[in-house]
Scaffold this motif. Structure first.
Motif, PDB file in Angstrom:
ATOM      1  N   VAL A  13      44.008 -45.378 -83.573  1.00 15.51           N
ATOM      2  CA  VAL A  13      43.538 -44.769 -84.816  1.00 15.51           C
ATOM      3  C   VAL A  13      43.157 -45.839 -85.826  1.00 15.51           C
ATOM      4  O   VAL A  13      42.181 -45.689 -86.577  1.00 15.51           O
ATOM      5  N   LEU A  14      43.909 -46.943 -85.845  1.00 18.10           N
ATOM      6  CA  LEU A  14      43.579 -48.045 -86.757  1.00 18.10           C
ATOM      7  C   LEU A  14      42.196 -48.615 -86.450  1.00 18.10           C
ATOM      8  O   LEU A  14      41.404 -48.878 -87.367  1.00 18.10           O
ATOM      9  N   LEU A  15      41.886 -48.797 -85.176  1.00 18.23           N
ATOM     10  CA  LEU A  15      40.553 -49.274 -84.801  1.00 18.23           C
ATOM     11  C   LEU A  15      39.470 -48.299 -85.265  1.00 18.23           C
ATOM     12  O   LEU A  15      38.400 -48.710 -85.730  1.00 18.23           O
ATOM     13  N   GLY A  16      39.755 -47.002 -85.113  1.00 16.41           N
ATOM     14  CA  GLY A  16      38.808 -46.002 -85.598  1.00 16.41           C
ATOM     15  C   GLY A  16      38.605 -46.105 -87.091  1.00 16.41           C
ATOM     16  O   GLY A  16      37.471 -46.041 -87.583  1.00 16.41           O
ATOM     17  N   ALA A  17      39.702 -46.282 -87.839  1.00 13.37           N
ATOM     18  CA  ALA A  17      39.603 -46.408 -89.287  1.00 13.37           C
ATOM     19  C   ALA A  17      38.785 -47.633 -89.672  1.00 13.37           C
ATOM     20  O   ALA A  17      37.951 -47.586 -90.594  1.00 13.37           O
ATOM     21  N   ILE A  18      38.979 -48.743 -88.961  1.00 14.01           N
ATOM     22  CA  ILE A  18      38.231 -49.966 -89.254  1.00 14.01           C
ATOM     23  C   ILE A  18      36.745 -49.774 -88.961  1.00 14.01           C
ATOM     24  O   ILE A  18      35.879 -50.218 -89.729  1.00 14.01           O
ATOM     25  N   LEU A  19      36.430 -49.098 -87.862  1.00 18.26           N
ATOM     26  CA  LEU A  19      35.026 -48.848 -87.524  1.00 18.26           C
ATOM     27  C   LEU A  19      34.345 -47.977 -88.581  1.00 18.26           C
ATOM     28  O   LEU A  19      33.206 -48.233 -88.984  1.00 18.26           O
ATOM     29  N   VAL A  20      35.043 -46.931 -89.028  1.00 19.30           N
ATOM     30  CA  VAL A  20      34.435 -46.052 -90.033  1.00 19.30           C
ATOM     31  C   VAL A  20      34.380 -46.760 -91.387  1.00 19.30           C
ATOM     32  O   VAL A  20      33.427 -46.571 -92.153  1.00 19.30           O
ATOM     33  N   PHE A  21      35.370 -47.571 -91.698  1.00 24.74           N
ATOM     34  CA  PHE A  21      35.298 -48.394 -92.907  1.00 24.74           C
ATOM     35  C   PHE A  21      34.067 -49.289 -92.864  1.00 24.74           C
ATOM     36  O   PHE A  21      33.352 -49.450 -93.861  1.00 24.74           O
ATOM     37  N   ALA A  22      33.798 -49.873 -91.689  1.00 23.35           N
ATOM     38  CA  ALA A  22      32.615 -50.722 -91.540  1.00 23.35           C
ATOM     39  C   ALA A  22      31.323 -49.932 -91.758  1.00 23.35           C
ATOM     40  O   ALA A  22      30.298 -50.509 -92.165  1.00 23.35           O
ATOM     41  N   MET A  23      31.348 -48.622 -91.493  1.00 24.66           N
ATOM     42  CA  MET A  23      30.166 -47.802 -91.739  1.00 24.66           C
ATOM     43  C   MET A  23      29.755 -47.825 -93.208  1.00 24.66           C
ATOM     44  O   MET A  23      28.569 -47.640 -93.531  1.00 24.66           O
ATOM     45  N   HIS A  24      30.719 -48.039 -94.093  1.00 20.93           N
ATOM     46  CA  HIS A  24      30.387 -48.061 -95.511  1.00 20.93           C
ATOM     47  C   HIS A  24      29.484 -49.231 -95.860  1.00 20.93           C
ATOM     48  O   HIS A  24      28.692 -49.152 -96.795  1.00 20.93           O
ATOM     49  N   SER A  25      29.581 -50.329 -95.109  1.00 21.19           N
ATOM     50  CA  SER A  25      28.604 -51.407 -95.289  1.00 21.19           C
ATOM     51  C   SER A  25      27.227 -50.942 -94.847  1.00 21.19           C
ATOM     52  O   SER A  25      26.207 -51.362 -95.396  1.00 21.19           O
ATOM     53  N   GLY A  26      27.197 -50.041 -93.854  1.00 19.39           N
ATOM     54  CA  GLY A  26      25.922 -49.455 -93.439  1.00 19.39           C
ATOM     55  C   GLY A  26      25.317 -48.601 -94.527  1.00 19.39           C
ATOM     56  O   GLY A  26      24.104 -48.673 -94.794  1.00 19.39           O
TER      57      GLY A  26
END
Length: 408
Positions: A13-26
């Motif tokens: 779940v932490l990896l998922g949170a980091i990936l979606v957090f990275a989407m905000h840079s998108g």
């Protein structure tokens, strides 16, 4: 062994949170590449500050509204070592909060692209507090938290609960329709239309930045969709496959319909991903390909209609992209998720139609209320002089390339 499984879920779940957090840079770079050079700094700052505000208000208010869980307990309880039994072991509940926070923060990030180049900064921060602290989590709780028995009503009256696996409606539809309300209340940018209503094109400032934003969102989206399972036991490769097929469907349809336009192509990928969220766990990949292709077409036709006919100056086209493609995705889950079309079933067209329309109506009304109150009290639009100067200098007192400005 149970502890190891829980630890693996925490990491997952932490990896998922980091990936979606990275989407905000998108979100940030998609806006940076679309707005004019004088508004690029504002785009970057808005996304980051909105994320910070969203995290705080979702921690103190939003998560409790959606799921009935408050964090006002000891760190021992939060970590799962306490006796209450409310918080899962090894902090699993906490990383789920992080993951869901990245979803909640997507609401102001989506809106940011529609209101770009003429929105005051402070009122947008106030709006984020209201939207992420109350408006979004209330609907999230209805659809994902089981609050007030609404899902039970869907099942008894319409044959199945409303199905929105990764948020075509709960996240994207809500964000897109709130954005429409905000854009309508703001009005068009200075110089966007002539006095007789003819549109004046404002080209993107940087196609490479726009493309980078799209790529970052596409990559992170596989965390957004796949890791919505929130445990290794529940993970499904079908979600990944459906996300992939919907994405390429959006790309290919926008390539043809958009006549090679790079802005449409890169947004077409996102349109497909928005649409597949709801049914990504139950549709057949061929159905997902079709859903994504239709979404790419919806985005292009609706973008042109909104900009040129309806005179809705939605800078990044977030209402067509998230609002309308999200609506299509919610309804499409009831069509292509059915066993008759190769899906896994457990859905009905009626529940998906009613739930989707309920979501967009709630979002538009709520968005109009929040931004309408702000417009009547603090004002929401930059002065004409500040808008002409650009939000970078007017709000942040610095441009995207300050060293170049000094040399002039």
């Amino acid at each position: 062994m149970e502890g190891q499984f829980t630890g693996a879920d925490v990491f997952f779940v932490l990896l998922g949170a980091i990936l979606v957090f990275a989407m905000h840079s998108g979100f940030a770079f998609l806006e940076v590449g679309t707005v004019r050079h004088k508004n690029q700094v504002n785009a970057l700052v808005k996304i980051l500050v909105d994320f910070a505000i969203s995290t705080v208000v979702y921690f103190f208010f939003g998560f409790a509204i959606a799921y009935g869980t408050s964090f006002f307990v000891s760190a021992s309880e939060l970590s799962g070592a306490g006796s209450s039994g409310i918080f899962e072991a090894k902090g699993l509940t906490l990383v789920k909060f992080f993951f869901l926070t990245t979803f909640a923060a997507a609401i102001p990030a989506i809106i940011s692209g529609g209101i770009a180049e003429r929105m005051k900064f402070a009122p947008q921060c106030f709006a984020t507090v209201a939207l992420v602290g109350v408006l979004y989590p209330f609907f999230e709780g209805l659809m994902w938290g089981g609050n007030f028995g609404l899902q039970g009503w869907f099942e008894s009256a319409l044959g199945a609960p409303f199905h929105d696996f990764a948020g075509s409606i709960v996240v994207h539809g809500v964000g897109g329709w709130i954005a429409l309300a905000a854009v309508m209340l703001l009005g068009a940018r200075i110089g966007r239309y002539t006095k007789d209503g003819r549109p004046i094109g404002i080209p993107p400032s940087s196609v490479p930045w726009l493309a980078l934003g799209s790529w970052l969102l596409c990559v992170g989206w596989f965390g957004f969709n796949v890791m919505t399972a929130q445990s290794l036991e529940s993970i499904s490769g079908l979600v990944a496959m459906n996300s992939l097929m919907a994405m390429v469907g959006g790309i290919l349809s926008s390539l043809v319909i958009g006549r090679n336009d790079p802005g449409f192509i890169h947004n077409g990928a996102l349109a497909g991903l928005v649409a597949v969220c709801a049914g990504s766990d139950i549709m057949h990949p061929i159905g997902s390909l079709f859903v994504g292709g239709v979404a790419g077409a919806i985005f292009i036709y609706a973008f042109n209609l909104a900009q040129n006919k309806l005179k809705i100056d939605d800078v990044l086209g977030v209402w067509p992209l998230h609002g309308l493609c999200g609506l299509w995705g919610g309804i499409a889950a009831g069509i292509f998720g059915s066993t008759a079309l190769g899906g896994m079933g457990g859905v009905t067209f009626a529940s998906q139609l009613v739930g989707s329309l309920m979501g967009v109506a709630y979002a538009f009304a709520g968005g109009y209320l929040v931004y309408g109150v702000l417009k009547a009290t603090t004002g929401i639009r930059l002065s004409s002089d500040d808008e002409r100067m650009g939000a970078d200098l007017a709000i942040h007192k610095i441009s995207a390339n300050p060293d170049t400005d000094i040399m002039r």
